[in-house]
Write a protein that holds these residues in place. Structure first.
Motif, PDB file in Angstrom:
ATOM      1  N   LEU A 115       0.821  -1.204   0.000  1.00  0.00           N
ATOM      2  CA  LEU A 115       0.000   0.000   0.000  1.00  0.00           C
ATOM      3  C   LEU A 115       0.863   1.265   0.000  1.00  0.00           C
ATOM      4  CD1 LEU A 115      -2.828  -1.040   2.492  1.00  0.00           C
ATOM      5  CD2 LEU A 115      -3.000  -0.815   0.003  1.00  0.00           C
ATOM      6  N   GLY A 116       2.050   1.162   0.579  1.00  0.00           N
ATOM      7  CA  GLY A 116       2.967   2.294   0.539  1.00  0.00           C
ATOM      8  C   GLY A 116       3.380   2.617  -0.885  1.00  0.00           C
ATOM      9  N   TYR A 117       3.706   1.579  -1.660  1.00  0.00           N
ATOM     10  CA  TYR A 117       4.034   1.785  -3.072  1.00  0.00           C
ATOM     11  C   TYR A 117       2.822   2.322  -3.834  1.00  0.00           C
ATOM     12  CZ  TYR A 117       8.435  -0.807  -2.520  1.00  0.00           C
ATOM     13  OH  TYR A 117       9.685  -1.216  -2.142  1.00  0.00           O
ATOM     14  N   TYR A 118       1.672   1.777  -3.525  1.00  0.00           N
ATOM     15  CA  TYR A 118       0.437   2.208  -4.192  1.00  0.00           C
ATOM     16  C   TYR A 118       0.180   3.689  -3.938  1.00  0.00           C
ATOM     17  CZ  TYR A 118      -4.598   2.384  -5.263  1.00  0.00           C
ATOM     18  OH  TYR A 118      -5.825   2.709  -5.770  1.00  0.00           O
ATOM     19  N   ASP A 119       0.327   4.100  -2.704  1.00  0.00           N
ATOM     20  CA  ASP A 119       0.046   5.495  -2.356  1.00  0.00           C
ATOM     21  C   ASP A 119       1.073   6.461  -2.925  1.00  0.00           C
ATOM     22  OD1 ASP A 119      -2.290   4.930  -1.012  1.00  0.00           O
ATOM     23  OD2 ASP A 119      -1.329   4.702   0.933  1.00  0.00           O
ATOM     24  N   SER A 120       2.297   5.985  -3.128  1.00  0.00           N
ATOM     25  CA  SER A 120       3.326   6.857  -3.700  1.00  0.00           C
ATOM     26  C   SER A 120       3.281   6.876  -5.227  1.00  0.00           C
ATOM     27  CB  SER A 120       4.713   6.402  -3.237  1.00  0.00           C
ATOM     28  OG  SER A 120       5.037   5.123  -3.758  1.00  0.00           O
ATOM     29  N   ALA A 126       4.383  -1.967  -6.379  1.00  0.00           N
ATOM     30  CA  ALA A 126       3.230  -2.505  -5.654  1.00  0.00           C
ATOM     31  C   ALA A 126       2.866  -3.878  -6.190  1.00  0.00           C
ATOM     32  CB  ALA A 126       2.050  -1.557  -5.774  1.00  0.00           C
ATOM     33  N   CYS A 127       2.841  -3.984  -7.518  1.00  0.00           N
ATOM     34  CA  CYS A 127       2.512  -5.267  -8.140  1.00  0.00           C
ATOM     35  C   CYS A 127       3.639  -6.283  -7.935  1.00  0.00           C
ATOM     36  CB  CYS A 127       2.224  -5.073  -9.626  1.00  0.00           C
ATOM     37  SG  CYS A 127       1.311  -6.455 -10.368  1.00  0.00           S
ATOM     38  N   PRO A 215      -4.255   7.853  -1.258  1.00  0.00           N
ATOM     39  CA  PRO A 215      -5.184   7.221  -2.211  1.00  0.00           C
ATOM     40  C   PRO A 215      -5.865   5.969  -1.661  1.00  0.00           C
ATOM     41  CG  PRO A 215      -3.219   7.954  -3.356  1.00  0.00           C
ATOM     42  CD  PRO A 215      -2.965   8.194  -1.890  1.00  0.00           C
ATOM     43  N   SER A 216      -5.124   5.173  -0.886  1.00  0.00           N
ATOM     44  CA  SER A 216      -5.714   3.945  -0.341  1.00  0.00           C
ATOM     45  C   SER A 216      -6.456   4.192   0.969  1.00  0.00           C
ATOM     46  CB  SER A 216      -4.614   2.912  -0.074  1.00  0.00           C
ATOM     47  OG  SER A 216      -3.813   3.319   1.024  1.00  0.00           O
ATOM     48  N   TYR A 319      13.333   8.831  11.814  1.00  0.00           N
ATOM     49  CA  TYR A 319      13.563   7.837  10.774  1.00  0.00           C
ATOM     50  C   TYR A 319      13.584   8.492   9.396  1.00  0.00           C
ATOM     51  CZ  TYR A 319       8.489   8.123  10.052  1.00  0.00           C
ATOM     52  OH  TYR A 319       7.222   8.548   9.802  1.00  0.00           O
ATOM     53  N   ILE A 320      14.180   7.770   8.444  1.00  0.00           N
ATOM     54  CA  ILE A 320      14.204   8.187   7.059  1.00  0.00           C
ATOM     55  C   ILE A 320      13.173   7.371   6.308  1.00  0.00           C
ATOM     56  CG2 ILE A 320      15.594   8.333   4.964  1.00  0.00           C
ATOM     57  CD1 ILE A 320      18.064   8.591   6.753  1.00  0.00           C
ATOM     58  N   ALA A 321      12.193   8.043   5.728  1.00  0.00           N
ATOM     59  CA  ALA A 321      11.119   7.355   5.006  1.00  0.00           C
ATOM     60  C   ALA A 321      11.684   6.685   3.761  1.00  0.00           C
ATOM     61  CB  ALA A 321      10.016   8.334   4.649  1.00  0.00           C
ATOM     62  N   SER A 322      11.270   5.467   3.523  1.00  0.00           N
ATOM     63  CA  SER A 322      11.777   4.721   2.363  1.00  0.00           C
ATOM     64  C   SER A 322      11.009   5.054   1.095  1.00  0.00           C
ATOM     65  CB  SER A 322      11.686   3.209   2.630  1.00  0.00           C
ATOM     66  OG  SER A 322      10.345   2.837   2.901  1.00  0.00           O
ATOM     67  N   GLN A 323       9.819   5.643   1.253  1.00  0.00           N
ATOM     68  CA  GLN A 323       8.999   5.947   0.085  1.00  0.00           C
ATOM     69  C   GLN A 323       8.556   7.406   0.119  1.00  0.00           C
ATOM     70  OE1 GLN A 323       5.814   3.125   0.321  1.00  0.00           O
ATOM     71  NE2 GLN A 323       7.214   1.398   0.450  1.00  0.00           N
TER      72      GLN A 323
END
Length: 323
Positions: A115-120, A126-127, A215-216, A319-323
């Motif tokens: 969902l993180g990939y989806y939202d970014s 994501a797939c 988005p999600s 922390y450093i966000a990965s996305q």
């Protein structure tokens, strides 16, 4: 100068603390408020040892040896003191180590990561995350009872994230996505400590409903700093699996402050070790005293904080966000 550590004599090097001497001998002593080469002050007592010459329990990270000391680092009594210190710190640390949706997925899908990939907007990744678990085009969601959606924390605010629909949407976008199952299948290790958020207050629900508009609609409650979290590492080593005490912190959960770039601060995860305060120049600071003391970052100080500070934080509060 000579002391004994666990009945073994050792010559102390100049400027060496008990913690540093013990680690040089190969003894494992945990510590959360200490970082090698960084300014620090003892606060967590996770590094406690006993001085058998006088019976005192002392913090090894800031105590300099005196000649003839007899230090105990491995007795059951010392380990119990460290464990109690960890339990108290955990009661003041409000976070989900792992997202509940990911924890209950019978296929082991890291739902929150997907969902993180989806939202970014990174739909390929994501797939890919989905393909690493499912034998596409079969995704097994139609026959699943959707424990992920039942466990979704968003459902306690308004309506759960439509996880299965998002998975289906991602799968039909791409004809062929290679999987990497050997290296990327997520496994839930029940022996690892899992911090778990309690119920959201009405005020927290209202804030999250208003501010989280991805988005999600996912809250992204998994801790971004969990892989490097010393608090989780040491709790696991002590055999702690769940918090023993009710959360004592009144700080709002999942209230994230953007510092700059990909650097973030989540105050409810802070254990007030002070490493970020002592090692930033006009950056983080303490507010108030006693049990009400907090670590805060004034808005005007944000640009004074370097990304390297995230590496000193023992809990993932910075922390450093990965996305």
């Amino acid at each position: 100068m000579q002391i004994t550590i666990n009945n073994t004599p050792i010559e102390i090097l100049e400027g060496e603390t008990i913690l540093e001497a013990a680690r040089r001998m190969g003894y494992t002593i945990p510590s959360l408020c200490y970082a090698k080469g960084a300014r620090h002050k003892s606060s967590c007592m996770v590094c406690a040892v006993r001085n058998n010459t006088n019976g005192q329990v002392i913090p090894s990270c800031t105590t300099f040896p005196t000649d003839g000391m007899q230090i105990d680092t491995e007795s059951e009594e010392v380990k119990l003191i460290r464990s109690l210190s960890l339990e108290l710190l955990l009661s003041d640390h409000k976070a989900d180590c792992e997202a509940p949706c990911s924890m209950v997925c019978p296929k082991g899908l890291d739902v929150e990561k997907m969902l993180g990939y989806y939202d970014s907007g990174d739909h390929v990744q994501a797939c890919q995350t989905i393909a690493n678990v499912f034998d596409l085009p079969e995704i097994a969601c139609d026959t699943c009872k959707a424990p992920c959606e039942k466990a979704c924390r968003r459902g306690t605010i308004d309506k759960s994230v439509s996880i299965r629909e998002i998975i289906k949407e991602m799968v039909v976008r791409f004809d062929s996505i290679p999987s990497n199952k050997e290296t990327q299948i997520r496994k839930n290790d029940k022996n690892i400590y899992h911090s778990h958020l309690g119920r959201f207050t009405d005020k927290e629900k209202a804030r999250l409903k208003q501010t989280v508009d991805t988005p999600s609609r996912c809250l992204h409650c998994a801790c971004a700093g969990r892989s490097d979290c010393k608090l989780r590492l040491y709790a696991t080593a002590q055999g702690i699996r769940r918090p023993r005490y009710e959360a004592s912190s009144t700080l709002p959960v999942m209230d994230r402050q953007h510092i700059r770039g990909k650097l973030w601060f989540e105050q409810a995860k802070c254990i007030r070790c002070g490493l970020c305060v002592y090692n930033s120049n006009n950056g983080f600071t303490f507010k108030d005293r006693g049990f009400g003391m907090q670590v805060i970052l004034p808005e005007e100080n944000r640009n004074n904080v370097a990304e390297e500070l995230a590496g000193l934080c023992p809990t993932g509060a910075i922390y450093i966000a990965s996305q």
